[in-house]
Write an enzyme that holds these catalytic residues in place. Sequence first.
Site, mmCIF file in Angstrom:
data_model
loop_
_atom_site.group_PDB
_atom_site.id
_atom_site.type_symbol
_atom_site.label_atom_id
_atom_site.label_comp_id
_atom_site.label_asym_id
_atom_site.label_seq_id
_atom_site.Cartn_x
_atom_site.Cartn_y
_atom_site.Cartn_z
ATOM 1 C CG HIS A 32 -1.894 -0.978 1.389
ATOM 2 N ND1 HIS A 32 -2.126 -1.626 2.468
ATOM 3 C CD2 HIS A 32 -2.905 -1.451 0.429
ATOM 4 C CE1 HIS A 32 -3.152 -2.766 2.466
ATOM 5 N NE2 HIS A 32 -3.687 -2.619 1.134
ATOM 6 C CB SER A 51 -4.298 -6.698 4.772
ATOM 7 O OG SER A 51 -3.850 -5.534 4.233
ATOM 8 N NE ARG A 103 -3.035 -6.921 -4.493
ATOM 9 C CZ ARG A 103 -3.584 -7.397 -3.197
ATOM 10 N NH1 ARG A 103 -3.001 -7.610 -2.097
ATOM 11 N NH2 ARG A 103 -4.917 -6.976 -3.562
ATOM 12 C CE LYS A 128 -10.811 -6.620 0.105
ATOM 13 N NZ LYS A 128 -9.268 -6.209 0.232
HETATM 14 P P1 ADP Z 1 -5.861 -6.270 0.649
HETATM 15 O O1 ADP Z 1 -6.261 -6.920 -0.531
HETATM 16 O O2 ADP Z 1 -4.293 -6.147 0.884
HETATM 17 O O3 ADP Z 1 -6.661 -6.442 1.930
HETATM 18 P P2 ADP Z 1 -7.121 -3.469 0.465
HETATM 19 O O4 ADP Z 1 -8.309 -3.739 0.183
HETATM 20 O O5 ADP Z 1 -6.693 -2.853 1.507
HETATM 21 O O6 ADP Z 1 -5.998 -4.805 0.377
HETATM 22 O O7 ADP Z 1 -6.276 -2.608 -1.111
HETATM 23 C C1 ADP Z 1 -6.328 -1.442 -1.469
HETATM 24 C C2 ADP Z 1 -5.888 -1.176 -2.675
HETATM 25 O O8 ADP Z 1 -4.514 -1.465 -2.365
HETATM 26 C C3 ADP Z 1 -6.413 -2.034 -3.840
HETATM 27 O O9 ADP Z 1 -6.396 -1.362 -5.095
HETATM 28 C C4 ADP Z 1 -5.327 -3.208 -4.051
HETATM 29 O O10 ADP Z 1 -5.168 -3.945 -4.853
HETATM 30 C C5 ADP Z 1 -4.320 -2.413 -3.542
HETATM 31 N N1 ADP Z 1 -3.092 -3.239 -2.876
HETATM 32 C C6 ADP Z 1 -3.116 -3.900 -2.112
HETATM 33 N N2 ADP Z 1 -2.021 -4.806 -1.574
HETATM 34 C C7 ADP Z 1 -1.090 -4.263 -2.647
HETATM 35 C C8 ADP Z 1 0.389 -4.237 -2.969
HETATM 36 N N3 ADP Z 1 1.234 -5.345 -2.415
HETATM 37 N N4 ADP Z 1 0.813 -3.598 -4.023
HETATM 38 C C9 ADP Z 1 0.097 -2.773 -4.722
HETATM 39 N N5 ADP Z 1 -1.335 -2.599 -4.338
HETATM 40 C C10 ADP Z 1 -1.799 -3.293 -3.510
#
Ligand code: ADP
Length: 166
Positions: free
Chosen positions: A17, A129, A91, A41
């Site tokens: 992130h 996460s 990703r 989620k």
């Molecule tokens: P997670 O899938 O880790 O629970 P979130 O819902 O918090 O993620 O993700 C918020 C945004 O960050 C989404 O657009 C997700 O694709 C992106 N994201 C999550 N992890 C990564 C990463 N390792 N690299 C790039 N973008 C990421």
Amino acid sequence: MKTAIYPGSFDPITLGHLNIIHRAAATFDRVVVAIMVNSGKKQPLFTPEERCEMARRVLCSLPNVEVTCADGLLAEYARQYEGAVIVKGLRALTDFEYELQMALTNKKINPGLETYFLAASERYTYLSSSIVKELASYGADLSEFLPQEICQTVADKVRQEDKQHE
Ligand code: ADP
């Protein structure tokens, strides 16, 4: 002023992130990290306030980044930031299908709202996460995955949760 809204559950914020936030902050005048309260989620580990507090701790040195909690529909939430765009990290192909659907849905609800995708850094394409929480429950070293400011907080919370379920 061009604003980018970066939405997600950030449960907790990871180095993946953070990489997206740094890159967005270098491109846009302002980045609003929107911690979504009802992301659809499964039950988050941290409360929205805890997720905000951790993100603020990690991002306090970036002057054009702010962290907020956002309730309800992202497409409606975004209306308060005039001319803003959504930024998302991509990703893998699995992210793409879901994110494309979300981007098109948001545009349907709020036709002026564009979604910009940033390709995940190669270093972090595997990182989520959920993976971090799983590793934490086995007592693994989290420093390769999380900003150092929150490693201990996450380790402690996971341990506390695990104890409650024993
Ligand atoms: P997670 O899938 O880790 O629970 P979130 O819902 O918090 O993620 O993700 C918020 C945004 O960050 C989404 O657009 C997700 O694709 C992106 N994201 C999550 N992890 C990564 C990463 N390792 N690299 C790039 N973008 C990421």
